[in-house]
Design an enzyme around this catalytic site. Structure first.
Site, PDB file in Angstrom:
ATOM      1  N   SER A 248      54.086  16.624  -3.091  1.00  0.00           N
ATOM      2  CA  SER A 248      55.321  17.137  -3.697  1.00  0.00           C
ATOM      3  C   SER A 248      55.101  18.463  -4.403  1.00  0.00           C
ATOM      4  CB  SER A 248      55.850  16.099  -4.676  1.00  0.00           C
ATOM      5  OG  SER A 248      56.589  16.708  -5.683  1.00  0.00           O
ATOM      6  N   GLY A 249      56.161  19.198  -4.534  1.00  0.00           N
ATOM      7  CA  GLY A 249      56.052  20.556  -5.055  1.00  0.00           C
ATOM      8  C   GLY A 249      56.074  20.621  -6.550  1.00  0.00           C
ATOM      9  N   CYS A 250      54.967  20.298  -7.165  1.00  0.00           N
ATOM     10  CA  CYS A 250      54.851  20.421  -8.606  1.00  0.00           C
ATOM     11  C   CYS A 250      55.096  21.869  -8.994  1.00  0.00           C
ATOM     12  CB  CYS A 250      53.456  20.022  -9.047  1.00  0.00           C
ATOM     13  SG  CYS A 250      53.480  18.575 -10.048  1.00  0.00           S
ATOM     14  N   GLY A 251      55.998  22.076  -9.918  1.00  0.00           N
ATOM     15  CA  GLY A 251      56.227  23.450 -10.341  1.00  0.00           C
ATOM     16  C   GLY A 251      57.330  24.100  -9.548  1.00  0.00           C
ATOM     17  N   LYS A 252      57.517  23.693  -8.298  1.00  0.00           N
ATOM     18  CA  LYS A 252      58.579  24.354  -7.553  1.00  0.00           C
ATOM     19  C   LYS A 252      59.005  23.676  -6.267  1.00  0.00           C
ATOM     20  CE  LYS A 252      54.911  26.705  -7.276  1.00  0.00           C
ATOM     21  NZ  LYS A 252      53.953  27.759  -7.488  1.00  0.00           N
TER      22      LYS A 252
END
Lengths: 255, 255
Positions: B100-104
């Site tokens: 998953s896109g941690c931060g974005k």
């Protein structure tokens, strides 16, 4: 990085079907030594730089590590090998994750990590005139933005280089610049990072990890970004437009 | 949501020390049944709404679950209890997290989750004139933006309600609206979501989870947002400015 789409356009109560340009957004999965760690949504350009900048900016891999990059552009996967598993800090990242801002945040752990590091002590000087003209250059370079309005732009200025990147993600554009810097084995303490978008605390954390002394944005900083920049020794310039700019921290680098 | 800071202002080669207003950014840790799951960076207002909107929008808790909220504003922690542990989908979230896109970002898993759901089939109609005037209203409401330039604004329009929120995070403003909607036990199929910021695929995923048929933005959508909106049955309107707007998907709801 641009796609054509069919739209219905409304102008002053008139309607017409037409085509328009939008910024392309695609997933990129990053693996570290064969382990999938993240899927970013990004503009599909400079994907090797994005992956390298991401793992360095998130503190997953230390600066200076030898990296081997295998990019499968079609499948949207990039695998980074560090040679030694010891160089990967997945445990700390896993810990961070527990309270980390998936989708938008950064954790206390990251804030604390960065506060425990030495502050950026480079004594560089930069003229406000130069800052203003570089920001103008950034805007002129922004071809994808001018065509789609859907991306952020960023540039890294070091002696003899003005490297420019655009991305649908504000952070991705910064990651790409640091990927470029790393992949080209550049070493210039006097870096200036230019951004079209807002400056939140996460940008300061990434910039600190890369040792950037000066950040310049066309937009606003947040309170936490200013506080953190003050603490870690970064000069923060915001609302850089035309002949105006605001300096929020460490004024002495600006002449 | 606003803080005063000392700055050095440059205007046409003149310099002066002054004070300015910036958007406040603070961490909020969200726990679900006592387990810390995320720390968001946000504007410190409506934190209970943000937490509830987040866990629903991320698919961690199903809509309709009875939630108990304990907010410790000073420490920046909110704990949400669902009564039954069965109602929490942490496993799927953990799986998502891996890529998953941690931060974005948002993962393939989230994209696939949402594509497997039925599409939004509400047959509502909305006049373009109404859309244009509501967008004008959104801008007039944006007090924190007008003062700081550092936040995004969003509004949820349902019969008898025009609910307005601002946040340093584009997604947070949307989460707050859905938190409000849920905490006030509202039930209105004909929802319109207004946004100042860009529309990426993640906004479509959140909106789909909340059953929003129409999304209107002042800014640009990405290619993936348009594709996803088309697939899940959402009408997407972008570049809504003055008397103009572009419709990117499911035109038939716009009159």
């Amino acid at each position: 990085m641009i796609k054509e789409v069919s739209i219905r356009k409304y102008i002053s109560q008139e309607t017409r079907e037409t085509v328009d340009w939008v910024a392309e957004e695609r997933p990129l999965t990053i693996a570290l030594n064969g382990v999938e760690i993240v899927t970013l949504l990004c503009s599909p350009s400079h994907l090797d730089e994005l992956a390298v900048g991401y793992v360095l900016g998130e503190g997953l891999v230390p600066r200076g590590a030898e990296l081997e990059i295998r990019l499968d552009e079609e499948r949207g996967i990039v695998d980074i090998s560090t040679g030694s598993a010891n160089l990967v800090n997945l445990q700390a990242w896993g810990k961070r994750y527990v309270t980390s801002g998936c989708g938008k945040g950064t954790s206390f752990y990251q804030l604390n990590d960065i506060r425990q590091q030495e502050s950026v002590s480079i004594l560089m000087k930069v003229k406000m005139k130069e800052i203003l003209s570089s920001m103008t250059m950034l805007q002129k370079h922004s071809q994808v933005f001018l065509k789609t309005g859907g991306v952020h732009s960023a540039a890294l200025q070091i002696p003899d280089h003005f490297i420019f990147r655009e991305d649908v993600g504000r952070h991705n554009a910064v990651d790409k610049l640091f990927g470029y810097y790393t992949l080209n084995k550049l070493n210039a303490p006097e870096k200036i990072l230019y951004l079209s978008g807002r400056i939140s605390s996460e940008i300061i954390i990434k910039a600190r990890r890369m040792g950037v002394p000066v950040i310049v944005s066309r937009s606003a900083p947040t309170s936490l970004a200013i506080q953190l920049a003050e603490e870690v020794g970064i000069t923060l310039v915001g609302f850089t437009r035309g002949t105006k700019a605001n300096v929020y921290s460490h004024y002495t680098r600006i002449e």
